[in-house]
Design a protein around this motif. Structure first.
Motif, PDB file in Angstrom:
ATOM      1  N   UNK A   1     -16.283 -62.324 -20.516  1.00 19.04           N
ATOM      2  CA  UNK A   1     -17.182 -63.394 -20.959  1.00 19.04           C
ATOM      3  C   UNK A   1     -17.803 -63.102 -22.317  1.00 19.04           C
ATOM      4  N   UNK A   2     -18.194 -61.876 -22.565  1.00 17.43           N
ATOM      5  CA  UNK A   2     -18.893 -61.552 -23.813  1.00 17.43           C
ATOM      6  C   UNK A   2     -18.067 -61.831 -25.065  1.00 17.43           C
ATOM      7  N   UNK A   3     -16.791 -61.426 -25.134  1.00 16.28           N
ATOM      8  CA  UNK A   3     -16.002 -61.774 -26.331  1.00 16.28           C
ATOM      9  C   UNK A   3     -15.831 -63.281 -26.520  1.00 16.28           C
ATOM     10  N   UNK A   4     -15.687 -64.009 -25.425  1.00 21.21           N
ATOM     11  CA  UNK A   4     -15.559 -65.461 -25.525  1.00 21.21           C
ATOM     12  C   UNK A   4     -16.854 -66.052 -26.075  1.00 21.21           C
ATOM     13  N   UNK A   5     -17.991 -65.589 -25.589  1.00 21.10           N
ATOM     14  CA  UNK A   5     -19.278 -66.090 -26.065  1.00 21.10           C
ATOM     15  C   UNK A   5     -19.489 -65.751 -27.534  1.00 21.10           C
TER      16      UNK A   5
ATOM     17  N   UNK B   1     -26.066 -60.379 -20.421  1.00 20.54           N
ATOM     18  CA  UNK B   1     -25.530 -59.212 -19.716  1.00 20.54           C
ATOM     19  C   UNK B   1     -26.248 -58.992 -18.388  1.00 20.54           C
ATOM     20  N   UNK B   2     -27.561 -59.257 -18.354  1.00 17.74           N
ATOM     21  CA  UNK B   2     -28.296 -59.105 -17.102  1.00 17.74           C
ATOM     22  C   UNK B   2     -27.776 -60.066 -16.044  1.00 17.74           C
ATOM     23  N   UNK B   3     -27.392 -61.253 -16.447  1.00 20.49           N
ATOM     24  CA  UNK B   3     -26.820 -62.210 -15.508  1.00 20.49           C
ATOM     25  C   UNK B   3     -25.499 -61.722 -14.943  1.00 20.49           C
TER      26      UNK B   3
ATOM     27  N   UNK C   1     -17.093 -52.961 -10.891  1.00 24.22           N
ATOM     28  CA  UNK C   1     -15.888 -53.669 -11.333  1.00 24.22           C
ATOM     29  C   UNK C   1     -16.220 -55.109 -11.735  1.00 24.22           C
ATOM     30  N   UNK C   2     -16.995 -55.821 -10.918  1.00 27.27           N
ATOM     31  CA  UNK C   2     -17.332 -57.210 -11.230  1.00 27.27           C
ATOM     32  C   UNK C   2     -18.195 -57.276 -12.490  1.00 27.27           C
ATOM     33  N   UNK C   3     -19.185 -56.406 -12.602  1.00 25.07           N
ATOM     34  CA  UNK C   3     -20.072 -56.418 -13.775  1.00 25.07           C
ATOM     35  C   UNK C   3     -19.305 -56.116 -15.050  1.00 25.07           C
ATOM     36  N   UNK C   4     -18.492 -55.077 -15.032  1.00 24.96           N
ATOM     37  CA  UNK C   4     -17.731 -54.695 -16.224  1.00 24.96           C
ATOM     38  C   UNK C   4     -16.693 -55.761 -16.565  1.00 24.96           C
ATOM     39  N   UNK C   5     -16.048 -56.326 -15.540  1.00 27.72           N
ATOM     40  CA  UNK C   5     -15.053 -57.375 -15.800  1.00 27.72           C
ATOM     41  C   UNK C   5     -15.712 -58.596 -16.439  1.00 27.72           C
ATOM     42  N   UNK C   6     -16.868 -58.986 -15.952  1.00 28.83           N
ATOM     43  CA  UNK C   6     -17.559 -60.127 -16.553  1.00 28.83           C
ATOM     44  C   UNK C   6     -17.953 -59.840 -17.998  1.00 28.83           C
TER      45      UNK C   6
END
Length: 140
Positions: free
Chosen positions: A64-68, A25-27, A55-60
């Motif tokens: 990305x998090x559910x995929x990971x 998440x920090x990344x 927007x970019x942080x929340x979108x990532x």
């Protein structure tokens, strides 16, 4: 100091806990800070910079998090020890029947017996290991 430089410092500051704690998440926040630095570099105001960062942080995080998490749950099963020998093919060295015999399994000589009581395997035949019981391979 220009605001784009502050955003780059924030990105580096967010990258440090990413490396230390291995929390992705920090990344994602660091990437958001870099995006905000780009907006600041092209002359965007502070509102646009903060909005792009959020927007970019929340979108990532949302993408990305559910995929990971899904990929972390689908790890291949690693079998070791005698479990890794089940399903392997072996070579009969001495006649194998329900009373015993010898096979060469994974480069080692094993005691073996047939799974079916009436089944007999002669030397030179290939057999499959159904299970391991103690130091004896049960073959089919």
């Amino acid at each position: 100091m220009d605001s784009w430089l502050w955003w780059l410092i924030a990105a580096v500051g967010l990258g440090i806990p990413l490396v230390v704690t291995a929390m992705p998440e920090f990344g994602m926040f660091a990437v958001g800070a870099v995006a905000a630095a780009v907006v600041a570099g092209v002359g965007g105001g502070i509102t646009a910079q903060v909005l792009v960062f959020v927007v970019v942080s929340v979108a990532l995080i949302a993408v990305v998090r559910p995929i990971a998490n899904r990929n972390a749950k689908q790890r291949p099963e690693l079998r070791s020890g005698v479990d890794a020998l089940k399903g392997r093919q072996a070579l009969v060295l001495e006649r194998v029947d329900e009373n015993g015999g010898r096979i060469k399994l994974n480069g080692e000589i094993w005691s073996a017996r047939s799974l079916d009581t009436g089944q007999v395997f002669e030397p030179g035949q290939k057999v499959d290991v159904a299970e391991i019981q103690g130091a004896t391979a049960v073959v089919i």
